[in-house]
Write an enzyme that holds these catalytic residues in place. Structure first.
Site, PDB file in Angstrom:
ATOM      1  CG  ASP A  92      13.448 -13.249   0.613  1.00 47.67           C
ATOM      2  OD1 ASP A  92      13.730 -13.300   1.824  1.00 47.67           O
ATOM      3  OD2 ASP A  92      13.740 -12.285  -0.101  1.00 47.67           O
ATOM      4  CG  ASP A 265       8.457 -10.638  -5.162  1.00 47.28           C
ATOM      5  OD1 ASP A 265       9.327  -9.868  -4.712  1.00 47.28           O
ATOM      6  OD2 ASP A 265       8.741 -11.708  -5.743  1.00 47.28           O
ATOM      7  CB  CYS A 303      -6.545   4.812 -10.569  1.00 45.75           C
ATOM      8  SG  CYS A 303      -5.841   4.031  -9.100  1.00 45.75           S
ATOM      9  CB  CYS A 305      -5.689   4.434  -5.449  1.00 44.32           C
ATOM     10  SG  CYS A 305      -4.782   5.819  -6.197  1.00 44.32           S
ATOM     11  CB  CYS A 308      -6.467   8.331  -8.625  1.00 41.88           C
ATOM     12  SG  CYS A 308      -4.876   7.800  -9.310  1.00 41.88           S
ATOM     13  CG  HIS A 334      -1.309   5.655  -8.681  1.00 43.36           C
ATOM     14  ND1 HIS A 334      -2.560   5.427  -9.223  1.00 43.36           N
ATOM     15  CD2 HIS A 334      -0.422   5.510  -9.708  1.00 43.36           C
ATOM     16  CE1 HIS A 334      -2.436   5.184 -10.519  1.00 43.36           C
ATOM     17  NE2 HIS A 334      -1.146   5.221 -10.833  1.00 43.36           N
TER      18      HIS A 334
END
Length: 378
Positions: A92, A265, A303, A305, A308, A334
Site C-alpha cells: 500500500d 485484504d 478444514c 489445514c 485442523c 487455520h
C-alpha cells in the site's frame, strides 16, 4: 506483464472469476490476501502461507519505511528476497496509516508531514516519495498515495480529500519509473455515492492496471459500506482487477464479490488468532471458553489445514489459556486458510454457474445463532 482475464461472470450478480497475471505468478480471483505489515504475516512463515493457499500477500509501505527502511530492503534484492516469498506482493502507499495512526500530522497539497512513532523524527511523505519507497521495496503491485477521510467526516472535508487524491494520483503516475510494477488507483469519496462516482469516473481514463476501493471499513455501519461498494465496483473497468482494501470478513467479502470485487485484504485472521480466537465457518470462537476444555474434535473437521488435521479444540484451548506462542501460529494457520478457502469456494461457485445459490446459502448461514452465545458473526 500484467493482465487480468475474466473467466466467468455470474448471470444473476456482478460476481466474476478471473486470473490476474503478475511477474511473480498468477492470482486466481476472487482471492483473500494475507497482510504482512512488516514483511511478515504475523507468526507465519512463507511455507505456512503457501500451504494455506495464499497467492498474493501484502506489505506496508508506511511501517517498512520507518523500520527497517526501504534502503535495507532494496539492498537485500527487494521484498521477495528479503522475506523469502516467491509469489506476488502488493504494497500500500502508506496513506491510510499516516492518516489513521500518526499524530501531529499536517496535510497539504504537497503531501503529509508527521512524527515517527518510533523516534519522534519529523517525516515528510509525498506522492512522489510514496512511489519511490514502493519502487525500492519492489512489490508487484503498488498503490497510489491517497487521502483517506475518517468516518464521520463532513461532505466538504470528503470533497477536499477526494480532489487531493485525484491530484496525487496524477503525480504518482508521473513519478513512477519501474515498468515491472503495476500502479493501482484508489477510489475515495467517503460515504457519498455521488463523490465515489465522480472519483471513479475521473480515474478510469488513466487506464491503470488495476483499481482499488479505499476508505471503507473505517467505522461506518456495514450497511453503508455495502452500499458504497455496490455503487463503486461496477464503475471500474471490467478488464482490470478490483481490490477492496481492508475488508476480510465472510459477509463483507461475499457481498463485495457479488458486486464484482476480485481482491481483499485484512489483518483480522492473525489479529483474532493473537487474541485466542478461531474463525470457523464464518463464526468467531473464543477458545478460552470453558466449553472447549474437553472438546477433542478438530477445530473444523471440514478444514484441510495443518491445525485442523493435527490438533483438537481442547489442545488449542489449553495453548491459548497457557499463553503458549504456538497457539498464535496454529490459530493463524487455520484462520488464514479459512478466509482463503472461502474465496476459493466463491470462485468455484462462479465458475460452475451456481454463485447465486452459494451466496444465498451463506447469507442465511452468516447469522449469529442465538443458541450459540460464544459465536460471533464475521
Amino acid at each position: 506483464m500484467f493482465e487480468f482475464v475474466c473467466q466467468q461472470e455470474c448471470a444473476h450478480t456482478q460476481a466474476r472469476a478471473g486470473l490476474f497475471h503478475t511477474p511473480h505468478g498468477t492470482v486466481a480471483t476472487p482471492r483473500f490476501m494475507p497482510v504482512g505489515t512488516l514483511a511478515n504475516v504475523k507468526t507465519l512463515t512463507p511455507e505456512h502461507l503457501k500451504a494455506a493457499g495464499a497467492q498474493m500477500i501484502l506489505a506496508n509501505t508506511y511501517h517498512l519505511h520507518l523500520q527497517p527502511g526501504e534502503d535495507i530492503v532494496a539492498a537485500a534484492g527487494g521484498l521477495h528476497c528479503f522475506m523469502g516469498w516467491s509469489g506476488p506482493i502488493l504494497t500500500d502507499s502508506g496513506g491510510f496509516q499516516v492518516f489513521s495512526l500518526s499524530e501531529m500530522r499536517q496535510i497539504s497539497d504537497q503531501g503529509v508531514v508527521f512524527r515517527s512513532p518510533h523516534d519522534g523524527q519529523i517525516i515528510e511523505l509525498s506522492p512522489e516519495g510514496a512511489i519511490a519507497i514502493q519502487e525500492a521495496l519492489g512489490a508487484d503491485v503498488i498503490m497510489a498515495f491517497d487521502e483517506c477521510p475518517p468516518y464521520p467526516a463532513s461532505r466538504e472535508a470528503v470533497i477536499q480529500a477526494t480532489q487531493r487524491t485525484l491530484q496525487w494520483l496524477e503525480r504518482c503516475i508521473v513519478a513512477k519509473q519501474r515498468s515491472d510494477q503495476a500502479l493501482f488507483a484508489i477510489v475515495q469519496g467517503g460515504v457519498y455515492a455521488d463523490l465515489r462516482r465522480e472519483c471513479a469516473e475521473a480515474m478510469v481514463p488513466y487506464d491503470l492496471p488495476g483499481y482499488a476501493i479505499g476508505g471503507v471499513s473505517v467505522g461506518e455501519p456495514n450497511r453503508i459500506m455495502h452500499e458504497i461498494v455496490a455503487v463503486t465496483a461496477p464503475l471500474l473497468p471490467v478488464h482490470k482487477p478490483r481490490y477492496l482494501m481492508g475488508v476480510g470478513t465472510h459477509l463483507e467479502m461475499l457481498r463485495a464479490i457479488a458486486a464484482g470485487v476480485d481482491l481483499f485484504d485484512c489483518v483480522i485472521p492473525t489479529r483474532l488468532a493473537r487474541h485466542g480466537c478461531a474463525i470457523v465457518q464464518g463464526q468467531r470462537w473464543n477458545l478460552k471458553n470453558a466449553r472447549f476444555r474437553r472438546d477433542y474434535e478438530p477445530l473444523d473437521p471440514t478444514c484441510p489445514c495443518y491445525t485442523c488435521r493435527t490438533f483438537s479444540r481442547a489442545y488449542l484451548s489449553h495453548l491459548v489459556r497457557a499463553k503458549e506462542l504456538l497457539a498464535y501460529t496454529l490459530l493463524s494457520i487455520h484462520n488464514v486458510t479459512e478466509l482463503i478457502r472461502f474465496t476459493q469456494a466463491a470462485r468455484q461457485a462462479i465458475l460452475e454457474e451456481r454463485f447465486a445459490a452459494f451466496a444465498a446459502e451463506w447469507e442465511q448461514r452468516l447469522v449469529v445463532d442465538a443458541e450459540e452465545p460464544d459465536a460471533a458473526l464475521l
